[in-house]
Design an enzyme around this catalytic site. Structure first.
Site, short mmCIF file in Angstrom:
data_model
loop_
_atom_site.label_atom_id
_atom_site.label_comp_id
_atom_site.label_asym_id
_atom_site.label_seq_id
_atom_site.Cartn_x
_atom_site.Cartn_y
_atom_site.Cartn_z
N TYR A 107 0.85 -1.19 0.00
CA TYR A 107 0.00 0.00 0.00
C TYR A 107 0.88 1.23 0.00
O TYR A 107 1.82 1.33 0.79
CB TYR A 107 -0.90 0.00 1.25
CG TYR A 107 -1.85 1.18 1.31
CD1 TYR A 107 -2.89 1.31 0.39
CD2 TYR A 107 -1.71 2.16 2.29
CE1 TYR A 107 -3.77 2.39 0.45
CE2 TYR A 107 -2.59 3.24 2.36
CZ TYR A 107 -3.61 3.35 1.43
OH TYR A 107 -4.47 4.42 1.50
N LYS A 167 3.47 8.80 9.08
CA LYS A 167 3.29 8.19 10.39
C LYS A 167 4.27 8.71 11.45
O LYS A 167 4.10 9.83 11.90
CB LYS A 167 3.29 6.67 10.24
CG LYS A 167 2.14 6.27 9.28
CD LYS A 167 1.82 4.82 9.17
CE LYS A 167 0.51 4.65 8.40
NZ LYS A 167 0.60 3.99 7.12
N ASP A 212 9.22 2.91 0.20
CA ASP A 212 8.13 3.54 0.91
C ASP A 212 8.28 3.15 2.38
O ASP A 212 7.90 2.06 2.80
CB ASP A 212 6.78 3.07 0.34
CG ASP A 212 5.60 3.63 1.14
OD1 ASP A 212 5.84 4.27 2.19
OD2 ASP A 212 4.46 3.41 0.71
C1 LIG Z 1 -0.02 4.47 5.77
C2 LIG Z 1 0.80 4.22 4.56
C3 LIG Z 1 0.75 5.08 3.44
C4 LIG Z 1 -0.26 6.18 3.34
O1 LIG Z 1 -0.07 7.19 4.26
P1 LIG Z 1 -1.29 8.18 4.61
O2 LIG Z 1 -0.68 9.14 5.57
O3 LIG Z 1 -2.37 7.31 5.18
O4 LIG Z 1 -1.71 8.82 3.33
C5 LIG Z 1 1.63 4.85 2.41
N1 LIG Z 1 2.52 3.85 2.46
C6 LIG Z 1 2.60 3.02 3.50
C7 LIG Z 1 3.62 1.94 3.51
C8 LIG Z 1 1.73 3.16 4.58
O5 LIG Z 1 1.78 2.27 5.59
#
Ligand SMILES: *Cc1c(COP(=O)(O)O)cnc(C)c1O
Length: 428
Positions: free
Chosen positions: A144, A267, A239
């Site tokens: 994701y 995060k 990511d």
């Molecule tokens: C949570 C998450 C996102 C998205 O971040 P948001 O602040 O919710 O837009 C993207 N990549 C990873 C790996 C994530 O865990």
């Protein structure tokens, strides 16, 4: 436990908010029931609208690595707020957190702040496309990267050359530039390079996957991706929205000794305020406006409250890096306890863990990619989830989510949790 007031609040919410929530996974759709409305939180605990106390294993989906209402962060936000909440001009605070982040994370010279992980990943691939002058990207099934169009692509059956949108509203034109690969499958990635002779702008990956449960990379997988990228003039984007500042001070690059070309954050970097960021070497980051031609902007980017919170969070982690060892020990203790209880009840399961990320899958097959993650028995997970909630233990309401361990958890909290797992295991 009683969740009467939460139920009432949810009934009111669904009248004016789609599905009653501002982010879908909060809605408990995968597990049934209605979501718990939280009133306040401190340390390892959430307090809900019915005055139940819950031990929190979600921690706002990662940011609260040092516990809720962590005082240095809260104090910094209050102090900043009194001086104005947004100026739309540069501030000294932005340089301060940027310098700290660049110092903590290997292999990055410059960092730009945005407002979410989604924004960070979306901007990272635009930058990679602008830099390489290529269109296509590779992403992995089950990873994701936020909800921007290019990433909402699901795996079809068999070898997939062109992605299929899995959300209405994503155009075929966008989808066809996202190529899908299987996590931990280097041959699959190599085949995609072969099938696309015009080149691939970037591979984007969660270097430790956390959005299909927790799945660490197989031995040599990340290094193999690095080699394929180097051989093909493709950028490697890590990511680290979930793993950054969580698995190590320098994230996965440090942990696995692999260099990425662009790294994205979210995060933890915001300490619980809306912050994302992307970073890389000068040569790449200088393609961004106003220095270069790749456009990216944000009215509230680098917001002083958010930067104050993020700075205090990063500073706390940087000042006491023993926190990572402590988190890993707590998580290992929890893993061991859960294993003993599930074994005693003859439950079939797989547990994956790395550092302070852990996930429990109700299937015996090792979970190494999206396919094996999807094998889990969802009916058992639902029972497990609701059983733990009844015991006051709050895990993510989906079998595809990781549990996030916070340093605020005591060994008493962990023992309580393990006992709760033991009770619930007998009902599975
Ligand atoms: C949570 C998450 C996102 C998205 O971040 P948001 O602040 O919710 O837009 C993207 N990549 C990873 C790996 C994530 O865990």
């Amino acid at each position: 436990m009683l969740y009467q007031r939460s139920s009432q609040l949810f009934a009111e919410a669904i009248k004016v908010i789609p599905g009653g929530v501002n982010s879908p996974v909060r809605a408990f759709k995968a597990v049934g029931g209605t979501p718990v409305f939280i009133k306040e939180a401190k340390g390892a605990y959430l307090y809900d609208e019915d005055d139940n106390r819950l031990i929190d294993y979600i921690n706002s989906w990662g940011p609260m690595i040092l516990g809720h209402a962590y005082e240095p962060v809260v104090d910094a936000v209050i102090e900043r707020a009194k001086k104005g909440t947004s100026f739309g001009t540069p501030t000294a605070l932005e340089t301060k957190i940027a310098a700290l982040a660049v110092n903590m994370v290997p292999n990055i010279d410059k960092i730009r702040f945005v407002n979410s992980g989604t924004e960070a990943c979306m901007s990272a691939i635009r930058l990679a496309r602008g830099y390489t002058k290529r269109d296509k990207i590779i992403k992995f099934a089950g990873c994701y990267h936020g909800h921007s169009d290019s990433f909402l692509i699901q795996a079809g059956s068999g070898a997939v050359t062109f992605g299929t949108p899995n959300s209405p509203g994503v155009t075929q034109g966008t989808a066809q530039d996202t190529l899908l690969a299987n996590y931990n499958d280097l041959d699959n990635v190599a085949a995609l390079f072969k099938a696309n002779p015009n080149g691939i702008a970037a591979i984007i990956i969660e270097p430790v996957a956390g959005n299909m449960g927790c799945i660490p990379p197989a031995e040599g997988f990340l290094k193999g991706l690095r080699q394929l990228c180097d051989a093909n003039g493709t950028l490697l984007i890590f990511d680290e929205v979930m793993t950054g500042f969580r698995l190590a001070k320098g994230g996965t690059q440090e942990l696995f000794d692999v260099k990425a070309d662009i790294v994205t954050f979210g995060k933890v970097i915001g300490g619980g305020l809306p912050v994302g960021a992307f970073a890389g070497r000068n040569e790449i980051m200088d393609y961004l406006a106003p220095l270069g031609s790749v456009y990216q902007a944000g009215t509230l980017s680098g917001n002083p409250l958010a930067m104050a919170a993020g700075f205090e969070m990063l500073k706390a982690l940087n000042d006491d890096i023993t926190v990572y060892e402590r988190l890993a020990q707590k998580t290992a203790y929890l893993e061991q306890g859960i294993r003993e209880k599930l074994n005693a009840a003859n439950v079939v399961y797989t547990i994956n863990r790395i550092g302070s990320m852990i996930s429990v899958h109700f299937d015996a097959t090792p979970v190494t990619d999206f396919k094996t993650a999807a094998n889990g028995d969802n009916a058992t997970f639902k029972k497990f989830f609701h059983g733990l909630l009844e015991e006051g233990v709050y895990i993510a309401p989906s079998a595809y989510e990781t549990w996030f361990i916070t340093d605020a958890l005591t060994y008493d909290d962990l023992d309580y949790t393990i006992q709760a797992v033991g009770k619930v295991a007998k009902t599975l």
